[in-house]
Design an enzyme around this catalytic site. Structure first.
Site, PDB file in Angstrom:
ATOM      1  N   VAL A   4       1.799  -2.000  -0.880  1.00 47.47           N
ATOM      2  CA  VAL A   4       2.353  -0.755  -0.361  1.00 47.47           C
ATOM      3  C   VAL A   4       3.573  -1.078   0.488  1.00 47.47           C
ATOM      4  O   VAL A   4       3.515  -1.927   1.373  1.00 47.47           O
ATOM      5  CB  VAL A   4       1.311   0.022   0.459  1.00 47.47           C
ATOM      6  CG1 VAL A   4       1.906   1.338   0.946  1.00 47.47           C
ATOM      7  CG2 VAL A   4       0.061   0.291  -0.375  1.00 47.47           C
ATOM      8  N   LYS A   5       4.680  -0.398   0.193  1.00 47.36           N
ATOM      9  CA  LYS A   5       5.927  -0.660   0.919  1.00 47.36           C
ATOM     10  C   LYS A   5       6.012   0.236   2.149  1.00 47.36           C
ATOM     11  O   LYS A   5       5.870   1.458   2.059  1.00 47.36           O
ATOM     12  CB  LYS A   5       7.139  -0.401   0.014  1.00 47.36           C
ATOM     13  CG  LYS A   5       7.294  -1.417  -1.085  1.00 47.36           C
ATOM     14  CD  LYS A   5       8.486  -1.118  -1.978  1.00 47.36           C
ATOM     15  CE  LYS A   5       9.775  -1.658  -1.404  1.00 47.36           C
ATOM     16  NZ  LYS A   5      10.886  -1.570  -2.396  1.00 47.36           N
ATOM     17  N   ILE A   6       6.272  -0.400   3.278  1.00 42.17           N
ATOM     18  CA  ILE A   6       6.425   0.299   4.554  1.00 42.17           C
ATOM     19  C   ILE A   6       7.758  -0.135   5.162  1.00 42.17           C
ATOM     20  O   ILE A   6       8.026  -1.335   5.256  1.00 42.17           O
ATOM     21  CB  ILE A   6       5.272  -0.029   5.514  1.00 42.17           C
ATOM     22  CG1 ILE A   6       3.937   0.446   4.928  1.00 42.17           C
ATOM     23  CG2 ILE A   6       5.513   0.612   6.885  1.00 42.17           C
ATOM     24  CD1 ILE A   6       2.734   0.049   5.766  1.00 42.17           C
TER      25      ILE A   6
ATOM     26  N   ILE B 210       4.769   0.028  -4.301  1.00 39.75           N
ATOM     27  CA  ILE B 210       5.070   1.465  -4.243  1.00 39.75           C
ATOM     28  C   ILE B 210       5.291   1.831  -2.778  1.00 39.75           C
ATOM     29  O   ILE B 210       4.585   1.344  -1.889  1.00 39.75           O
ATOM     30  CB  ILE B 210       3.936   2.313  -4.865  1.00 39.75           C
ATOM     31  CG1 ILE B 210       4.334   3.789  -4.932  1.00 39.75           C
ATOM     32  CG2 ILE B 210       2.625   2.133  -4.108  1.00 39.75           C
ATOM     33  CD1 ILE B 210       3.381   4.646  -5.753  1.00 39.75           C
TER      34      ILE B 210
END
Length: 371
Positions: A141-143, A110
């Site tokens: 977690v997408k960064i 996400i």
């Protein structure tokens, strides 16, 4: 009739197949479960564009939106609740895969609010908040790999959170991403975290590179330029993989690996083919190499299942050929630095636009639910 199973062959070659899409409908109808059971899918990725498309259909989310409206939730709280609910359910669906692969696969990603792409501190804070909200060990977690995103990647990993680094276009930036990853693991170790539980992938975008460079080659319109069409994206990915192999060797990495660290795997993203003149499986067939992820839209997944040609490792040992392609692109007048700046800017802008569309859609749904 052939009895070949290209998706099984791809998995056997060491490529993890992740689906690049998620929606409430996929979850509720059993579609995603079927892809896991029948199509070798072992993970799923999301992004703001995917959620904007899912929420625009609306009906699957009506009941939850009505409940949130009744509780007085604003649009931002509603978007957070709706998207993390889907991701949490997907994490649960993939939990068996996660356990069976010792956490390597069974992953669901996400993305942080794309409007924070230029703000390191708020990106890191949002990443940690998403991790706590979803509350599943197989979350990533997408960064984004913007310059400002790099310290956020390090800080998030240092807190023991698994990270999917997205929007990587150039090998130069990819090297900085791997540096941020190594630093994050070193800090995580110092903070007392178990490195075995921290996983990461680096999402290296593929088809968009060909789209941008082919457009520029068409404008040059020379015989050599025409000859180079469709060669840049694969070459770029091959050079990225060579950088990966170079980085995850030597004393620094071995010290982390001795404490249980897992290498940050390359992930081939944007593997749906945009030019109808190209094979619709080229960004899968030509990027086969062990210990990578290929995240595909469902259309590409079915194309590979139908007529993909998996012929072993097509990446290792090809860096010299790939560099020659890049040298020739420069010779015909392609400004590669400008290409990668353009692609990153467009990538961030696209996700910001999708996020705005998502907020507008949910605002309308909340208004309707409130009567």
């Amino acid at each position: 009739m052939s009895n070949s199973n290209p998706l099984a062959e791809l998995s056997a070659a060491g490529v993890s197949i992740w689906l690049d899409d998620l929606s409430r409908e996929r979850l509720s109808t059993g579609n995603l479960a079927s892809l896991i059971a029948e199509k070798n899918v072992v993970g799923v990725t999301t992004n703001p564009t995917i959620f904007a498309a899912a929420l625009s259909d609306g009906a699957a989310y009506d009941e939850q939106v009505r409940e949130l409206a009744a509780r007085g939730a604003d649009v931002h709280a509603t978007v957070r609740e709706v998207t993390t609910t889907d991701v949490r359910h997907a994490c649960d669906l993939f939990r068996d895969t996660y356990d069976a692969t010792d956490g390597v696969d069974g992953r669901v990603s996400i993305e942080v609010d794309p409007r924070l792409a230029k703000d390191s501190e708020r990106t890191a804070a949002e990443a940690l908040d998403l991790w706590k909200t979803v509350d599943r060990p197989n979350l990533m977690v997408k960064i984004p790999a913007t310059i400002e995103g790099l310290p956020a990647i390090t800080r998030t990993l240092a807190e023991g959170v698994s990270v999917n680094v997205t929007l990587i276009f150039s090998v130069e930036r990819y090297r900085k991403v791997m540096e941020a990853f190594l630093t994050g693991l070193e800090q995580a170790k110092a903070n007392g975290h178990d490195l075995r539980t921290i996983h990461s992938v680096a999402s290296f975008f593929v088809s968009r590179v060909d789209s941008e460079i082919d457009k520029r080659l068409d404008a040059i319109d020379s015989p050599k330029a025409k000859e180079l069409r469709g060669k840049a994206a694969i070459a770029n990915a091959v050079l990225a993989h060579a950088a990966y192999q170079e980085t995850f060797t030597g004393e620094r990495w071995e010290a982390l690996a001795a404490d249980g660290a897992r290498a940050q795997r390359p992930l081939w993203a944007s593997t749906g083919v945009k030019d109808p003149n190209y094979s619709d499986t080229r960004y899968v067939d030509q990027l086969v190499v062990p210990n990578v992820v290929n995240t595909m839209p469902e259309k590409t997944l079915h194309a590979v299942a139908d007529h993909g040609r998996i012929e072993g490792d097509t990446v290792t040992g090809r860096a010299d050929q790939a560099q020659q392609v890049f040298d020739e692109l420069v010779e015909v007048g392609i400004d590669l630095d400008d290409v990668f700046v353009t692609l990153e800017t467009e990538g961030v802008d696209k996700f910001e636009k999708s996020w705005a569309e998502l907020l507008d859609t949910v605002t309308g749904q909340l208004d309707q639910a409130k009567g």
